[in-house]
Design a protein around this motif. Structure first.
Motif, PDB file in Angstrom:
ATOM      1  N   GLU A   1     -27.899  -5.260  35.450  1.00  0.00           N
ATOM      2  CA  GLU A   1     -27.226  -4.042  35.895  1.00  0.00           C
ATOM      3  C   GLU A   1     -26.277  -3.520  34.821  1.00  0.00           C
ATOM      4  OE1 GLU A   1     -25.849  -0.798  38.006  1.00  0.00           O
ATOM      5  OE2 GLU A   1     -27.694  -1.973  38.116  1.00  0.00           O
ATOM      6  N   ALA A   2     -25.576  -4.429  34.146  1.00  0.00           N
ATOM      7  CA  ALA A   2     -24.682  -4.018  33.061  1.00  0.00           C
ATOM      8  C   ALA A   2     -25.476  -3.387  31.929  1.00  0.00           C
ATOM      9  CB  ALA A   2     -23.886  -5.223  32.554  1.00  0.00           C
ATOM     10  N   GLU A   3     -26.649  -3.960  31.625  1.00  0.00           N
ATOM     11  CA  GLU A   3     -27.501  -3.407  30.578  1.00  0.00           C
ATOM     12  C   GLU A   3     -28.041  -2.042  30.991  1.00  0.00           C
ATOM     13  OE1 GLU A   3     -29.864  -3.338  26.978  1.00  0.00           O
ATOM     14  OE2 GLU A   3     -27.954  -4.166  27.647  1.00  0.00           O
ATOM     15  N   ARG A   4     -28.422  -1.915  32.260  1.00  0.00           N
ATOM     16  CA  ARG A   4     -28.917  -0.621  32.747  1.00  0.00           C
ATOM     17  C   ARG A   4     -27.851   0.453  32.607  1.00  0.00           C
ATOM     18  NH1 ARG A   4     -28.712   2.978  36.444  1.00  0.00           N
ATOM     19  NH2 ARG A   4     -26.917   1.973  37.434  1.00  0.00           N
ATOM     20  N   GLN A   5     -26.628   0.122  33.002  1.00  0.00           N
ATOM     21  CA  GLN A   5     -25.543   1.089  32.919  1.00  0.00           C
ATOM     22  C   GLN A   5     -25.231   1.447  31.469  1.00  0.00           C
ATOM     23  OE1 GLN A   5     -22.147  -0.171  35.205  1.00  0.00           O
ATOM     24  NE2 GLN A   5     -23.314  -0.391  37.102  1.00  0.00           N
ATOM     25  N   ARG A   6     -25.297   0.436  30.597  1.00  0.00           N
ATOM     26  CA  ARG A   6     -25.011   0.683  29.177  1.00  0.00           C
ATOM     27  C   ARG A   6     -26.011   1.658  28.581  1.00  0.00           C
ATOM     28  NH1 ARG A   6     -26.793  -0.480  24.362  1.00  0.00           N
ATOM     29  NH2 ARG A   6     -28.525  -1.752  25.150  1.00  0.00           N
ATOM     30  N   VAL A   7     -27.309   1.413  28.827  1.00  0.00           N
ATOM     31  CA  VAL A   7     -28.346   2.281  28.268  1.00  0.00           C
ATOM     32  C   VAL A   7     -28.296   3.660  28.909  1.00  0.00           C
ATOM     33  CG1 VAL A   7     -30.824   2.617  27.993  1.00  0.00           C
ATOM     34  CG2 VAL A   7     -29.838   0.345  27.675  1.00  0.00           C
ATOM     35  N   ALA A   8     -28.131   3.700  30.235  1.00  0.00           N
ATOM     36  CA  ALA A   8     -28.090   4.983  30.939  1.00  0.00           C
ATOM     37  C   ALA A   8     -26.973   5.863  30.423  1.00  0.00           C
ATOM     38  CB  ALA A   8     -27.939   4.749  32.438  1.00  0.00           C
ATOM     39  N   ALA A   9     -25.857   5.240  30.074  1.00  0.00           N
ATOM     40  CA  ALA A   9     -24.703   6.004  29.587  1.00  0.00           C
ATOM     41  C   ALA A   9     -24.965   6.654  28.229  1.00  0.00           C
ATOM     42  CB  ALA A   9     -23.477   5.101  29.511  1.00  0.00           C
ATOM     43  N   THR A  10     -25.942   6.121  27.479  1.00  0.00           N
ATOM     44  CA  THR A  10     -26.234   6.675  26.155  1.00  0.00           C
ATOM     45  C   THR A  10     -27.213   7.840  26.216  1.00  0.00           C
ATOM     46  OG1 THR A  10     -28.141   5.249  25.667  1.00  0.00           O
ATOM     47  CG2 THR A  10     -25.945   4.355  25.193  1.00  0.00           C
ATOM     48  N   LEU A  11     -27.906   8.016  27.331  1.00  0.00           N
ATOM     49  CA  LEU A  11     -28.932   9.054  27.432  1.00  0.00           C
ATOM     50  C   LEU A  11     -28.326  10.395  27.839  1.00  0.00           C
ATOM     51  CD1 LEU A  11     -31.820   7.159  29.282  1.00  0.00           C
ATOM     52  CD2 LEU A  11     -31.446   7.393  26.827  1.00  0.00           C
ATOM     53  N   THR A  12     -28.692  11.418  27.112  1.00  0.00           N
ATOM     54  CA  THR A  12     -28.283  12.763  27.489  1.00  0.00           C
ATOM     55  C   THR A  12     -29.192  13.259  28.619  1.00  0.00           C
ATOM     56  OG1 THR A  12     -29.786  13.854  25.954  1.00  0.00           O
ATOM     57  CG2 THR A  12     -27.615  13.197  25.098  1.00  0.00           C
ATOM     58  N   PRO A  13     -28.783  14.292  29.331  1.00  0.00           N
ATOM     59  CA  PRO A  13     -29.663  14.843  30.385  1.00  0.00           C
ATOM     60  C   PRO A  13     -31.040  15.229  29.854  1.00  0.00           C
ATOM     61  CG  PRO A  13     -27.450  15.705  30.639  1.00  0.00           C
ATOM     62  CD  PRO A  13     -27.457  14.942  29.344  1.00  0.00           C
ATOM     63  N   ARG A  14     -31.108  15.807  28.649  1.00  0.00           N
ATOM     64  CA  ARG A  14     -32.398  16.193  28.081  1.00  0.00           C
ATOM     65  C   ARG A  14     -33.249  14.965  27.770  1.00  0.00           C
ATOM     66  NH1 ARG A  14     -35.276  20.488  28.551  1.00  0.00           N
ATOM     67  NH2 ARG A  14     -33.926  21.968  27.461  1.00  0.00           N
ATOM     68  N   GLU A  15     -32.629  13.921  27.214  1.00  0.00           N
ATOM     69  CA  GLU A  15     -33.366  12.692  26.908  1.00  0.00           C
ATOM     70  C   GLU A  15     -33.899  12.052  28.187  1.00  0.00           C
ATOM     71  OE1 GLU A  15     -30.726  11.614  22.918  1.00  0.00           O
ATOM     72  OE2 GLU A  15     -30.358  10.594  24.831  1.00  0.00           O
ATOM     73  N   HIS A  16     -33.086  12.083  29.209  1.00  0.00           N
ATOM     74  CA  HIS A  16     -33.519  11.519  30.490  1.00  0.00           C
ATOM     75  C   HIS A  16     -34.691  12.318  31.051  1.00  0.00           C
ATOM     76  CE1 HIS A  16     -33.205  10.362  34.799  1.00  0.00           C
ATOM     77  NE2 HIS A  16     -32.831   9.212  34.296  1.00  0.00           N
ATOM     78  N   GLU A  17     -34.640  13.627  30.899  1.00  0.00           N
ATOM     79  CA  GLU A  17     -35.709  14.495  31.379  1.00  0.00           C
ATOM     80  C   GLU A  17     -37.021  14.198  30.651  1.00  0.00           C
ATOM     81  OE1 GLU A  17     -36.085  19.248  32.453  1.00  0.00           O
ATOM     82  OE2 GLU A  17     -34.848  18.624  30.765  1.00  0.00           O
ATOM     83  N   ILE A  18     -36.920  14.038  29.357  1.00  0.00           N
ATOM     84  CA  ILE A  18     -38.113  13.740  28.562  1.00  0.00           C
ATOM     85  C   ILE A  18     -38.655  12.355  28.908  1.00  0.00           C
ATOM     86  CG2 ILE A  18     -38.912  13.265  26.198  1.00  0.00           C
ATOM     87  CD1 ILE A  18     -37.125  15.579  25.277  1.00  0.00           C
ATOM     88  N   LEU A  19     -37.770  11.418  29.145  1.00  0.00           N
ATOM     89  CA  LEU A  19     -38.183  10.073  29.527  1.00  0.00           C
ATOM     90  C   LEU A  19     -38.977  10.106  30.831  1.00  0.00           C
ATOM     91  CD1 LEU A  19     -38.046   7.042  28.934  1.00  0.00           C
ATOM     92  CD2 LEU A  19     -35.860   6.975  30.161  1.00  0.00           C
ATOM     93  N   GLN A  20     -38.532  10.894  31.797  1.00  0.00           N
ATOM     94  CA  GLN A  20     -39.261  11.006  33.062  1.00  0.00           C
ATOM     95  C   GLN A  20     -40.659  11.571  32.837  1.00  0.00           C
ATOM     96  OE1 GLN A  20     -37.712   9.572  35.666  1.00  0.00           O
ATOM     97  NE2 GLN A  20     -36.058   9.277  34.183  1.00  0.00           N
TER      98      GLN A  20
END
Length: 209
Positions: free
Chosen positions: A137-156
């Motif tokens: 969970e700590a790793e998930r939060q760490r990585v999620a915090a580095t992603l911009t909204p656009r990066e997250h959109e592209i990842l999806q």
């Protein structure tokens, strides 16, 4: 005292326990509120309580009565979270409802004598799994915090199987821009391919379903 909202289970437990010459069922309850109300007068030495109750959990009962009787949880919920919650409020043991009645009776007797029903090896394994979940969970939060909204959109979109050109068309971006975003995602997820990025993101729970 037996606390469970399943009438047939309560009846079976009361019958089994009442057959023992050294065990007396002083009360039964089906809710947290009822258990809290009855326990002071019933004064049970052992509380055999379901984890999930209609108006809360067995842990709520234990906290309200503390310090009180020895606690044995009896539940269909085998999850580590439920077992840990039970142990945190001082339970002697956590049994599943599929246990034979004679083992439940033995557990009640052992709890009354102050024994801990959970084996040390089981506890060590349980805590190790909990630490691993916390690490993930700590790793998930760490990585999620580095992603911009656009990066997250592209990842999806990557997770949906779209190639770079399709992603560019869907988001009205230049193909080179999408390639750049993909490269950034690979670096942030510490992988070497788009497939690896999707797998890593799924492992971390970053892919929306």
């Amino acid at each position: 005292m037996v606390v469970d909202d399943h009438r047939m289970i309560v009846q079976a437990l009361v019958l089994a326990l009442s057959r023992e010459p050294d065990v007396e069922v002083v009360a039964t309850a089906s809710t947290v509120e009822e258990a809290i109300a009855l326990a002071p007068d019933a004064r049970p030495g052992v509380l055999l309580v379901d984890y999930h109750l209609p108006d809360g959990t067995g842990a709520d009962v234990v906290r309200a009565l503390a310090p009180g009787p020895k606690i044995v949880f009896l539940s269909a919920d085998r999850s580590d979270a439920a077992v840990l919650a039970a142990l945190e409020v001082g339970a002697c043991g956590y049994l599943v409802k599929s246990e034979p009645l004679d083992r439940l009776v033995a557990a009640v007797r052992r709890a009354a004598e102050g024994e801990i029903l959970l084996q040390p090896a089981e506890l060590v394994s349980l805590l190790a799994r909990q630490r691993e979940r916390e690490r993930q969970e700590a790793e998930r939060q760490r990585v999620a915090a580095t992603l911009t909204p656009r990066e997250h959109e592209i990842l999806q979109l990557m997770a949906q199987g779209h190639d770079n050109r399709t992603i560019a068309d869907l988001l009205h971006l230049a193909l080179a821009t999408v390639r750049w975003y993909v490269q950034i995602l690979l670096e942030k997820l510490e992988v070497h391919s788009k497939l690896g990025a999707v797998a890593r993101a799924a492992e971390l729970g970053l892919i929306e379903r």
